[in-house]
Design a protein around this motif. Sequence first.
Motif, PDB file in Angstrom:
ATOM      1  N   LEU A  48      30.711  44.697  37.727  1.00 33.26           N
ATOM      2  CA  LEU A  48      30.555  44.375  39.136  1.00 33.26           C
ATOM      3  C   LEU A  48      31.421  43.174  39.514  1.00 33.26           C
ATOM      4  CD1 LEU A  48      29.252  44.555  41.924  1.00 33.26           C
ATOM      5  CD2 LEU A  48      27.288  43.281  41.017  1.00 33.26           C
ATOM      6  N   LEU A  49      31.424  42.142  38.668  1.00 34.82           N
ATOM      7  CA  LEU A  49      32.239  40.962  38.948  1.00 34.82           C
ATOM      8  C   LEU A  49      33.725  41.304  38.966  1.00 34.82           C
ATOM      9  CD1 LEU A  49      30.382  38.290  36.801  1.00 34.82           C
ATOM     10  CD2 LEU A  49      30.433  38.418  39.305  1.00 34.82           C
ATOM     11  N   ASP A  50      34.145  42.160  38.052  1.00 37.20           N
ATOM     12  CA  ASP A  50      35.549  42.571  38.017  1.00 37.20           C
ATOM     13  C   ASP A  50      35.930  43.290  39.312  1.00 37.20           C
ATOM     14  OD1 ASP A  50      38.089  43.006  36.478  1.00 37.20           O
ATOM     15  OD2 ASP A  50      37.529  45.099  36.776  1.00 37.20           O
ATOM     16  N   ARG A  51      35.044  44.158  39.786  1.00 37.02           N
ATOM     17  CA  ARG A  51      35.310  44.880  41.032  1.00 37.02           C
ATOM     18  C   ARG A  51      35.326  43.920  42.222  1.00 37.02           C
ATOM     19  NH1 ARG A  51      34.267  50.668  40.818  1.00 37.02           N
ATOM     20  NH2 ARG A  51      33.892  51.300  38.660  1.00 37.02           N
ATOM     21  N   LEU A  52      34.438  42.933  42.208  1.00 31.75           N
ATOM     22  CA  LEU A  52      34.391  41.951  43.281  1.00 31.75           C
ATOM     23  C   LEU A  52      35.649  41.084  43.307  1.00 31.75           C
ATOM     24  CD1 LEU A  52      30.648  40.845  43.169  1.00 31.75           C
ATOM     25  CD2 LEU A  52      31.846  41.749  45.175  1.00 31.75           C
ATOM     26  N   VAL A  53      36.086  40.654  42.140  1.00 26.10           N
ATOM     27  CA  VAL A  53      37.298  39.835  42.067  1.00 26.10           C
ATOM     28  C   VAL A  53      38.493  40.626  42.598  1.00 26.10           C
ATOM     29  CG1 VAL A  53      38.943  38.734  40.489  1.00 26.10           C
ATOM     30  CG2 VAL A  53      36.492  38.342  40.207  1.00 26.10           C
ATOM     31  N   THR A  54      38.559  41.914  42.241  1.00 24.73           N
ATOM     32  CA  THR A  54      39.631  42.771  42.759  1.00 24.73           C
ATOM     33  C   THR A  54      39.556  42.854  44.281  1.00 24.73           C
ATOM     34  OG1 THR A  54      39.733  44.122  40.750  1.00 24.73           O
ATOM     35  CG2 THR A  54      40.583  45.111  42.775  1.00 24.73           C
ATOM     36  N   ALA A  55      38.349  43.093  44.801  1.00 21.53           N
ATOM     37  CA  ALA A  55      38.180  43.234  46.248  1.00 21.53           C
ATOM     38  C   ALA A  55      38.525  41.950  46.985  1.00 21.53           C
ATOM     39  CB  ALA A  55      36.747  43.655  46.558  1.00 21.53           C
ATOM     40  N   LEU A  56      38.034  40.817  46.481  1.00 19.58           N
ATOM     41  CA  LEU A  56      38.268  39.538  47.153  1.00 19.58           C
ATOM     42  C   LEU A  56      39.726  39.095  47.065  1.00 19.58           C
ATOM     43  CD1 LEU A  56      35.022  37.657  46.054  1.00 19.58           C
ATOM     44  CD2 LEU A  56      35.640  38.350  48.378  1.00 19.58           C
ATOM     45  N   GLY A  57      40.452  39.647  46.118  1.00 19.66           N
ATOM     46  CA  GLY A  57      41.859  39.297  45.966  1.00 19.66           C
ATOM     47  C   GLY A  57      42.789  40.084  46.859  1.00 19.66           C
ATOM     48  N   ARG A  58      42.261  41.091  47.552  1.00 21.00           N
ATOM     49  CA  ARG A  58      43.110  41.899  48.424  1.00 21.00           C
ATOM     50  C   ARG A  58      43.403  41.171  49.739  1.00 21.00           C
ATOM     51  NH1 ARG A  58      45.956  44.525  45.674  1.00 21.00           N
ATOM     52  NH2 ARG A  58      46.556  45.785  47.494  1.00 21.00           N
ATOM     53  N   PRO A  59      44.619  41.297  50.270  1.00 24.70           N
ATOM     54  CA  PRO A  59      44.975  40.660  51.543  1.00 24.70           C
ATOM     55  C   PRO A  59      44.054  41.135  52.673  1.00 24.70           C
ATOM     56  CG  PRO A  59      46.922  41.516  50.445  1.00 24.70           C
ATOM     57  CD  PRO A  59      45.748  42.052  49.690  1.00 24.70           C
ATOM     58  N   GLY A  60      43.655  40.215  53.507  1.00 24.54           N
ATOM     59  CA  GLY A  60      42.829  40.570  54.656  1.00 24.54           C
ATOM     60  C   GLY A  60      41.341  40.532  54.416  1.00 24.54           C
ATOM     61  N   VAL A  61      40.905  40.290  53.175  1.00 22.85           N
ATOM     62  CA  VAL A  61      39.474  40.177  52.882  1.00 22.85           C
ATOM     63  C   VAL A  61      39.052  38.730  53.114  1.00 22.85           C
ATOM     64  CG1 VAL A  61      37.680  40.351  51.122  1.00 22.85           C
ATOM     65  CG2 VAL A  61      39.473  42.096  51.263  1.00 22.85           C
ATOM     66  N   ASP A  62      38.068  38.540  53.981  1.00 21.72           N
ATOM     67  CA  ASP A  62      37.693  37.190  54.399  1.00 21.72           C
ATOM     68  C   ASP A  62      36.642  36.542  53.509  1.00 21.72           C
ATOM     69  OD1 ASP A  62      39.159  36.862  57.066  1.00 21.72           O
ATOM     70  OD2 ASP A  62      38.158  38.787  57.325  1.00 21.72           O
ATOM     71  N   GLY A  63      35.760  37.334  52.911  1.00 23.31           N
ATOM     72  CA  GLY A  63      34.703  36.690  52.151  1.00 23.31           C
ATOM     73  C   GLY A  63      33.730  37.663  51.537  1.00 23.31           C
ATOM     74  N   VAL A  64      32.545  37.130  51.169  1.00 26.17           N
ATOM     75  CA  VAL A  64      31.587  37.889  50.387  1.00 26.17           C
ATOM     76  C   VAL A  64      30.165  37.526  50.796  1.00 26.17           C
ATOM     77  CG1 VAL A  64      31.600  36.150  48.544  1.00 26.17           C
ATOM     78  CG2 VAL A  64      30.907  38.503  48.014  1.00 26.17           C
ATOM     79  N   LEU A  65      29.279  38.504  50.683  1.00 26.67           N
ATOM     80  CA  LEU A  65      27.838  38.325  50.867  1.00 26.67           C
ATOM     81  C   LEU A  65      27.164  38.600  49.538  1.00 26.67           C
ATOM     82  CD1 LEU A  65      24.958  38.471  52.257  1.00 26.67           C
ATOM     83  CD2 LEU A  65      25.532  40.862  52.772  1.00 26.67           C
ATOM     84  N   ALA A  66      26.348  37.648  49.042  1.00 24.72           N
ATOM     85  CA  ALA A  66      25.696  37.862  47.752  1.00 24.72           C
ATOM     86  C   ALA A  66      24.582  36.853  47.534  1.00 24.72           C
ATOM     87  CB  ALA A  66      26.718  37.776  46.612  1.00 24.72           C
ATOM     88  N   THR A  67      23.874  37.022  46.425  1.00 23.79           N
ATOM     89  CA  THR A  67      22.842  36.087  45.995  1.00 23.79           C
ATOM     90  C   THR A  67      23.472  35.019  45.104  1.00 23.79           C
ATOM     91  OG1 THR A  67      22.352  37.717  44.271  1.00 23.79           O
ATOM     92  CG2 THR A  67      20.881  37.665  46.176  1.00 23.79           C
ATOM     93  N   ALA A  68      22.682  33.996  44.775  1.00 20.26           N
ATOM     94  CA  ALA A  68      23.213  32.827  44.070  1.00 20.26           C
ATOM     95  C   ALA A  68      23.820  33.184  42.717  1.00 20.26           C
ATOM     96  CB  ALA A  68      22.105  31.788  43.890  1.00 20.26           C
ATOM     97  N   ASP A  69      23.190  34.091  41.980  1.00 23.41           N
ATOM     98  CA  ASP A  69      23.692  34.418  40.645  1.00 23.41           C
ATOM     99  C   ASP A  69      25.114  34.967  40.698  1.00 23.41           C
ATOM    100  OD1 ASP A  69      22.427  36.573  41.990  1.00 23.41           O
ATOM    101  OD2 ASP A  69      22.381  37.761  40.161  1.00 23.41           O
ATOM    102  N   ILE A  70      25.377  35.853  41.659  1.00 29.41           N
ATOM    103  CA  ILE A  70      26.705  36.439  41.798  1.00 29.41           C
ATOM    104  C   ILE A  70      27.685  35.433  42.392  1.00 29.41           C
ATOM    105  CG2 ILE A  70      28.044  38.189  43.048  1.00 29.41           C
ATOM    106  CD1 ILE A  70      25.711  40.096  42.675  1.00 29.41           C
ATOM    107  N   LEU A  71      27.256  34.708  43.405  1.00 28.41           N
ATOM    108  CA  LEU A  71      28.161  33.748  44.042  1.00 28.41           C
ATOM    109  C   LEU A  71      28.590  32.655  43.074  1.00 28.41           C
ATOM    110  CD1 LEU A  71      26.566  33.359  47.585  1.00 28.41           C
ATOM    111  CD2 LEU A  71      28.641  34.610  46.956  1.00 28.41           C
ATOM    112  N   GLU A  72      27.688  32.191  42.228  1.00 29.25           N
ATOM    113  CA  GLU A  72      28.050  31.134  41.285  1.00 29.25           C
ATOM    114  C   GLU A  72      28.981  31.658  40.195  1.00 29.25           C
ATOM    115  OE1 GLU A  72      24.287  29.452  40.213  1.00 29.25           O
ATOM    116  OE2 GLU A  72      24.093  28.402  42.147  1.00 29.25           O
ATOM    117  N   ASP A  73      28.807  32.918  39.799  1.00 28.37           N
ATOM    118  CA  ASP A  73      29.771  33.524  38.870  1.00 28.37           C
ATOM    119  C   ASP A  73      31.148  33.611  39.511  1.00 28.37           C
ATOM    120  OD1 ASP A  73      28.071  33.842  36.721  1.00 28.37           O
ATOM    121  OD2 ASP A  73      27.608  35.952  37.126  1.00 28.37           O
TER     122      ASP A  73
END
Length: 279
Positions: A48-73
């Motif tokens: 899941l983290l790998d997929r999130l890092v890929t998504a957040l690294g794409r141009p035009g992606v502004d941010g993320v919604l998540a709980t503390a465990d995921i956000l701190e990772d």
Amino acid sequence: MTSLLKNRRRRPFVPADGRLMIVAADHPARGALGARGRSDAMASRPELLDRLVTALGRPGVDGVLATADILEDLLLLGALEGKVVVSSMNRGGLAGSVFEMDDRMTGYDVAGTAEAGFEAIKMLTRIDLDDPATVNTLETCAHVVTDANRAGIVAMVEPFLSRRVDGRVVNDLSTEAVVKSVHIAQGLGASSAYTWMKLPVVDGMERVMEATTLPTLLLGGDPTGAPEETYASWKAALELPSVRGLIVGRALLYPADDDVATAVDTAVSLVRPKEVVAA
């Protein structure tokens, strides 16, 4: 962790073009691990983290919604630099439980969101007209909206009219039900100055968006149809007044062809049709 949060490179919640593309990943904390027919799709945290890092690294992606465990990772991975962050608040209504409609605040609170330097909070607001406990959820969400507005933090409300069918919680996605949920949700709290809506894409979106003047992000849910149909419905809804963008999770993180980057790029092109997405 506190020092890393304080030193994180931040940006305004709303960019210059007024559009937002946010990736959602708060489902696991409610025990909802399924995507695209796979009940355990989100069970692996490294994946899941790998997929999130890929998504957040794409141009035009502004941010993320998540709980503390995921956000701190993601913070430790450097993936939150220059991104807006929406903290997820009520994850207590565990999927499939007898207390699923009890959407208690078991995640972030307003104070924790402010201390972390995050820009917004999100709360699920399910309304069951046959369940007396619903009024407790509404009261709690109203307090959160009030506190968030006073703190200058965006309060994102995600309302549904819900009911139990054969023991399972089902959200009513009819046009009439979504319109009613919007009117109930946007009236929560002592001010709506910082309130945003998070709404599903349903039939009759023109009528839904006529129900509010608040800025709105569209959620993606867990689509079962062809991706082209999903994208077409998003595109049409994104053209409506007050709709500012998308806040989508499983549909982009676990696409049918498993190509996260392409799925995210497609979503960005719908939010920002004039922007050229780099490969």
